[in-house]
Design a protein around this motif. Structure first.
Motif, short mmCIF file in Angstrom:
data_model
loop_
_atom_site.label_atom_id
_atom_site.label_comp_id
_atom_site.label_asym_id
_atom_site.label_seq_id
_atom_site.Cartn_x
_atom_site.Cartn_y
_atom_site.Cartn_z
N ARG A 105 0.59 -1.30 0.04
CA ARG A 105 0.29 -0.07 -0.23
C ARG A 105 0.99 1.22 0.16
N THR A 139 -7.47 -4.46 5.54
CA THR A 139 -8.34 -4.88 3.81
C THR A 139 -7.69 -6.80 4.69
N PHE A 165 -10.46 -1.46 -0.20
CA PHE A 165 -9.68 -0.79 0.14
C PHE A 165 -10.39 1.04 1.02
#
Length: 842
Positions: free
Chosen positions: A252, A263, A271
């Motif tokens: 991420r 998540t 997300f």
């Protein structure tokens, strides 16, 4: 001898590997052209049709219901779709518009469109049912807020199961229902309203709601019943390891890493729908950890879920409070106050349960020696101390302080501002400065270790360093971090008794701390006190002169600045105290404290978040009238909040929205920076899958402005292509070719992600080829990347290539390090895996 990690293979072996990769690419391409055969969960709320050759069922089903029977070549009639579903949808819509009993509407919906009825012979829910279904869910949520104990309304578990299975459940809609549940559990927990039976029923419903959405995404949700805990199947909870959390955070990146563990915990939602999940997760964990009325056997059955939550929170360093302000929904303030009060207590218990024994024990003498002798310039002590505070690692802070105590003390007050590392660079002597001591005091107060903070204080005094107002401010900041409002006020009182006069940062810390810690009225009183003291100190000396000509600071008082005002209104808006924030602004205006761009940015965020476009325009107009120029941050706020509220838009509509905001920036005389473009691309990548129209439009706009995409942007793009199911390897190859032609467009992080992506996709030939070229260019792949590639080679049974990788790494970089040496990130883990696979040649 200069070597690299190119595999020492024969030409035939290389050719064979390349052919295999090519064949895999052709097969993937054929699958892409012909449509995916798998039924992957879509990112958007509207599920896709299972088979592409049936046409777009979502778009055409209503049209099909109105199409008359057609004759086939043999004269038989094709089956005709019934009009009954459409008529039932219209009936439901009419019931909702006429404010019929919401319970009756629910039963009608389940009877005609429930999962057990509709999904038996149909692939997906028709579009014409979406609107009444979502309206029904909103009305049910409102009804449960008014009557949380109603036995005629469905439970949150039942609602979650039905809507998720139909593909109609949005993450924030689930959060709204759960916030109501948690708020009522908190209310029932009060002694004056104690009702164990109702409390247990709501807690079981909370567990049931989690049971529906916290499961591996490829498994269908079961229908748990709060009346029957045995219906909760916790075996489907995804296993979350520390490594899973680390990998997800890395994927991420810096902009989404803090939210990344959630998540894993809620794979049912994309997300961008998880903003409220950190607060809900912590609140749930606190409730279940406390001594409540739930049957112990139920808690034991839910052990996989609690373990997953504990590991997800642990991956965030147990410090997720910075994520709470993004939460929104009914009852969020009550839940937030509960978590602020209870989480620090439960968190200490969590740490004891989850930190391995070797981490909780004192560090070895060898490691302490390493810390004390390692140059501070090599690893900045402030960064290490800050990381230790975020990780809630008191033992690491202790070890850092033990090393710092051995340093000679600097009596040079100028060093406090000139140096950030506590080192006299010119003389080459490491020193302990007041600034560094203040940082340790803040860390210990933030860890709720006031006695250790006093030890630092005493060390300063005994070595001739006089604690000053900055030291007191550090103690107040630590109380704020620890969410300890009693300690905050106690420290303030002690400072007053010591005759130390607070400066602007000290007042600002106290005021914002009181508001953030649930005492907004006390914070406003402190702000008023600051203003009155300044006015009183000025009045006898300056008579009746206007505020604007009075000095900003006198010996006994300081004038509030716009930084103080901004901190106050920001904290108030986080607490949903809009009216109080407005009063603060009026008060500041009377003291001739002019707003700046930061003030307007703070005010804009909640307006854009709530979709109050008229007020946004009015505020921007006011900003212009006052001559306060908008800055890049202003439009970044608008962009982020706009994206947060965008639903399922077409690529063309996304281009239109983004272009409109960029045009507004240009009209205001502001050119978007590379940072702004990066944030926009990041947000778009959360919303799109294979269609990159909107992203490409942003890249083209950058090019017209003469800006080249940064390595970070290219890294986001390549991660996106690899993250698709299946990965878009053609797009990856095109991107790699593009960046090779642009000097300075990539860094080691980008190439690490490329190698890792190819390895996870099973294309080890491409991964090895990239790795070899990296070494030719005197770059190095990270050890985590090498470990990922080694795992892929073993999974493909390519043992010779795995041995070659290990051998070349050993030649180029050396072999395993002793356990006492820190090494590079992932170095010990890589060689541990090599040893486990028996690939380490002696």
């Amino acid at each position: 001898m200069n070597s690299n990690n190119k595999p020492r293979t024969t030409t035939d072996e290389t050719t064979k590997a390349g052919d295999n990769a090519s064949a895999q690419g052709e097969e993937a391409g054929a699958t892409k052209e012909g449509g995916s055969s798998g039924n992957h969960l879509p990112r958007r709320g509207i599920p896709r049709a299972v088979e592409n050759n049936q046409g777009d069922i979502l778009e055409s089903l209503f049209e099909q219901t109105l199409t008359p029977l057609k004759s086939t070549e043999n004269g038989s009639l094709q089956p005709q779709f019934s009009l009954e579903p459409y008529q039932n949808a219209e009936t439901l819509k009419k019931m909702l518009e006429e404010n019929s009993s919401v319970g009756d509407s629910w039963h009608f919906f389940i009877e005609h469109f429930g999962p057990d009825v509709w999904l038996q012979n149909r692939h997906t829910m028709p579009i014409y049912v979406h609107t009444p279904a979502r309206l029904l869910l909103r009305q049910l949520t409102q009804a449960k807020s008014r009557d949380p104990f109603s036995k005629t309304l469905p439970t949150v578990s039942e609602l979650s199961w039905a809507y998720l299975k139909l593909g109609l459940l949005h993450g924030q809609e689930w959060a709204d229902m759960v916030f109501i549940l948690i708020e009522n559990i908190i209310i029932l927990g009060r002694e004056s309203l104690k009702d164990p039976a109702r409390e247990e029923r709501l807690l079981m419903d909370l567990l049931g709601a989690w049971n529906v959405i916290c499961r591996q995404s490829d498994l269908p949700p079961l229908s748990p019943s709060p009346d029957d805990p045995t219906s909760y199947n916790w075996s489907t909870v995804p296993h979350i390891s520390k490594n899973d959390v680390i990998q997800t955070e890395r994927k991420r990146g810096a902009m989404g890493g803090a939210l990344a563990p959630f998540t894993l915990l809620a794979p049912s939602f994309p997300f961008r729908q998880l903003n409220s999940f950190p607060l809900i997760t912590v609140a749930t964990f606190v409730l279940l950890e406390k001594d409540l009325t739930v049957d112990k056997s139920t808690i034991l059955d839910a052990a996989p879920f609690l373990s997953a939550v504990r590991n997800a929170l642990g991956g965030s360093g147990y410090d997720v409070s910075q994520l709470f302000e993004a939460a929104n929904g009914p009852g969020v303030e009550a839940v937030s106050d509960f978590v602020v009060r209870e989480w620090p207590i439960v968190r200490d218990t969590v740490l004891k349960k989850t930190v391995p024994q070797k981490m909780s024990a004192p560090l070895s003498e060898a490691v302490q020696d390493t810390l004390s002798t390692k140059p501070y310039l090599e690893v900045d002590i402030y960064k290490r101390l800050d990381n230790a505070l975020k990780q809630r690692d008191g033992h690491h802070v202790d070890s850092l302080w033990a090393s710092a105590m051995k340093l000679p003390v600097s009596q040079d007050s100028k060093q406090d501002d000139a140096l950030s590392t506590g080192i006299n660079i010119n003389k080459g002597i490491k020193t302990l400065s007041p600034k560094l001591c203040n940082f340790f005091i803040m860390a210990y107060m933030g860890l709720r270790k006031p006695n250790r903070a006093i030890d630092v204080w005493n060390h300063m005094v005994s070595n001739g360093l006089t604690p000053n107002v900055k030291t007191w401010t550090s103690m107040l900041s630590g109380c704020k971090i620890a969410r300890d409002r009693n300690a905050l006020e106690s420290i303030w009182e002690r400072m007053q008794k010591s005759q130390v006069k607070p400066d602007v940062p000290c007042w600002t810390t106290r005021i914002s701390g009181l508001i953030d810690l649930g005492r907004p009225e006390a914070g406003l009183e402190a702000l008023s006190e600051m203003g009155h003291l300044w006015m009183a100190a000025n009045r006898p000396k300056k008579g009746n002169k206007k505020p604007e000509v009075l000095p900003v600071a006198l010996q006994d008082a300081v004038k509030p600045t716009i930084e103080t005002i901004n901190a106050a209104i920001s904290s108030l808006l986080r607490k949903r105290k809009d009216e109080a924030a407005s009063r603060v602004l009026d008060w500041a205006n009377k003291l001739d404290i002019r707003p700046d761009a930061a003030t307007f940015n703070i005010l804009l965020r909640p307006l854009v978040r709530d979709g109050r476009s008229q007020e946004v325009n009015a505020l921007l107009q006011q900003m212009q009238n006052l001559g306060v120029p908008a800055d890049t941050a202003t439009f970044t706020v608008i962009l982020e909040e706009t994206f947060r509220n965008i639903g399922d838009e077409s690529p063309e509509r996304l281009v239109e929205i983004v272009s409109g905001i960029f045009s507004e920036m240009s009209s205001a005389g502001i050119e978007a920076s590379l940072h702004t473009y990066s944030r926009v691309i990041y947000q778009l990548l959360q919303m799109v899958q294979e269609d990159m129209t909107a992203v490409n439009a942003v890249l083209e706009r950058m090019a017209r402005q003469g800006l080249q995409a940064s390595p970070h942007i290219y890294t986001m793009l390549v991660e996106h292509h690899f993250g698709l199911q299946p990965p878009n390897l053609d797009a990856v190859r095109a991107l790699v070719e593009t960046v090779r032609l642009r000097a300075g467009s990539t860094d080691n992080v980008f190439w690490d992600r490329v190698i890792e992506g190819y390895a996870r996709a099973g294309d080890t030939a491409s991964a090895l080829r990239i790795l070899g070229k990296l070494n030719d260019e005197a770059n190095e792949a990270g050890y985590y990347t090498l470990r990922t590639l080694l795992v892929a080679l073993v999974q493909n049974q390519e043992w010779d290539l795995a041995r070659t990788l290990v051998q070349n790494t050993r030649i180029d970089r050396g072999g395993p390090l002793p356990g006492s040496e820190r090494g590079k990130d992932g170095q010990h883990q890589f060689w541990a895996l090599v040893s486990e696979l028996h690939l380490l040649e002696i």
